[in-house]
Design an enzyme around this catalytic site. Sequence first.
Site, PDB file in Angstrom:
ATOM      1  N   LYS A 113      -1.337  -6.050 -11.444  1.00 13.06           N
ATOM      2  CA  LYS A 113      -1.450  -4.704 -10.885  1.00 13.06           C
ATOM      3  C   LYS A 113      -0.092  -4.033 -11.066  1.00 13.06           C
ATOM      4  O   LYS A 113       0.929  -4.545 -10.600  1.00 13.06           O
ATOM      5  CB  LYS A 113      -1.799  -4.803  -9.390  1.00 13.06           C
ATOM      6  CG  LYS A 113      -1.706  -3.477  -8.608  1.00 13.06           C
ATOM      7  CD  LYS A 113      -2.922  -2.621  -8.832  1.00 13.06           C
ATOM      8  CE  LYS A 113      -2.933  -1.404  -7.905  1.00 13.06           C
ATOM      9  NZ  LYS A 113      -3.205  -1.762  -6.503  1.00 13.06           N
ATOM     10  N   SER A 163       1.980   0.097 -11.703  1.00 18.29           N
ATOM     11  CA  SER A 163       1.860   1.546 -11.551  1.00 18.29           C
ATOM     12  C   SER A 163       1.342   2.155 -12.851  1.00 18.29           C
ATOM     13  O   SER A 163       1.722   1.722 -13.944  1.00 18.29           O
ATOM     14  CB  SER A 163       3.224   2.165 -11.238  1.00 18.29           C
ATOM     15  OG  SER A 163       3.747   1.688 -10.036  1.00 18.29           O
ATOM     16  N   THR A 178       4.174   5.399 -10.018  1.00 16.91           N
ATOM     17  CA  THR A 178       3.506   6.697 -10.096  1.00 16.91           C
ATOM     18  C   THR A 178       4.076   7.631  -9.042  1.00 16.91           C
ATOM     19  O   THR A 178       4.223   8.833  -9.272  1.00 16.91           O
ATOM     20  CB  THR A 178       1.993   6.535  -9.900  1.00 16.91           C
ATOM     21  OG1 THR A 178       1.495   5.588 -10.856  1.00 16.91           O
ATOM     22  CG2 THR A 178       1.272   7.854 -10.098  1.00 16.91           C
ATOM     23  N   ALA A 179       4.400   7.079  -7.883  1.00 16.77           N
ATOM     24  CA  ALA A 179       4.963   7.904  -6.816  1.00 16.77           C
ATOM     25  C   ALA A 179       6.237   8.605  -7.288  1.00 16.77           C
ATOM     26  O   ALA A 179       6.408   9.820  -7.079  1.00 16.77           O
ATOM     27  CB  ALA A 179       5.256   7.034  -5.593  1.00 16.77           C
ATOM     28  N   HIS A 208       1.011   3.756   0.173  1.00 17.40           N
ATOM     29  CA  HIS A 208       0.172   2.823   0.912  1.00 17.40           C
ATOM     30  C   HIS A 208      -0.067   3.281   2.360  1.00 17.40           C
ATOM     31  O   HIS A 208      -0.293   4.451   2.620  1.00 17.40           O
ATOM     32  CB  HIS A 208       0.761   1.413   0.870  1.00 17.40           C
ATOM     33  CG  HIS A 208       0.931   0.853  -0.509  1.00 17.40           C
ATOM     34  ND1 HIS A 208       0.035   1.093  -1.520  1.00 17.40           N
ATOM     35  CD2 HIS A 208       1.905   0.078  -1.050  1.00 17.40           C
ATOM     36  CE1 HIS A 208       0.437   0.477  -2.617  1.00 17.40           C
ATOM     37  NE2 HIS A 208       1.567  -0.141  -2.360  1.00 17.40           N
TER      38      HIS A 208
END
Length: 283
Positions: free
Chosen positions: A57, A59, A115-116, A159
């Site tokens: 997993k 980004s 991505t943030a 999150h």
Amino acid sequence: MTAELNIAFSPCPNDTFVFHAWAHGLVPDAPALNITYADINITNELAAEGRGPEVLKISYAALPWVLDNYRLLPCGGALGRGCGPLVLSRKGAGAIKHPRELSGRKIAVPSERSTAYLLFRLWAAQQVSGDPAEIIVMPFDEIMPAVQSGAIDAGLVIHEARFTYPSYNLQLLADLGSWWESDTGLPIPLGAIIARRDLDHEAITGWIRSSLQHAWDHPLDTQEYVLSHAQELSPEVAKSHIDLYVNEFSMNLGDDGYGAISALLNRAAAEGLVPAINPALLR
């Protein structure tokens, strides 16, 4: 396919919910999982350096650096609406009250290839005059305490922080998901599931979808596993987290999902923030 598959994902409720059934041998014909629980900053680096396990997993923002070796899978990740990262500051004397005041400040982010952070940089180019003095990368669960203590001027959070930041006496400066959706009309691509290109992607996709469907069909069965890896969260916050980040895009990205990913990465490439991608490698 081997008898055991190495995989890395975060201990966050959305990931443990999705992979609960597979992790516990409840997906027919699937190999056993050898799981590494790791912060997204770590998995991004592992994938980019070619040292990662077979499945990770990461980004979506990290995809341009890994697509030669890994393939994006059409399920299992986090993409949706109303689930974007937040920019937070503390309340009280000297508090930052407007995005333009971020210029020259210390800002904590969860990963330089998250991505943030990519959304933050695209947003800041429109909203903030000048660059922050210092970007500091730290695990996402350490950001809010650092902002609360004054060690950091503002924090970019992801999150479950969407639900818990008021308890740290912090205030919302910007919801980058809302900004992205209003600016583009598209959902927000956050976390991707990738697999090495020499694997059977159809089989892995099927196992992930079976694991997710089992979780949706038997949500109470996942609770002990989810909460054991999210020890600071109440059952209510964990459920809210899952409800927000696990959705129809987790089962199938579809045209809207792939469109959102392309829009994010193409816009970022045009700004010189990420390498340009070959569209053929996305599917």
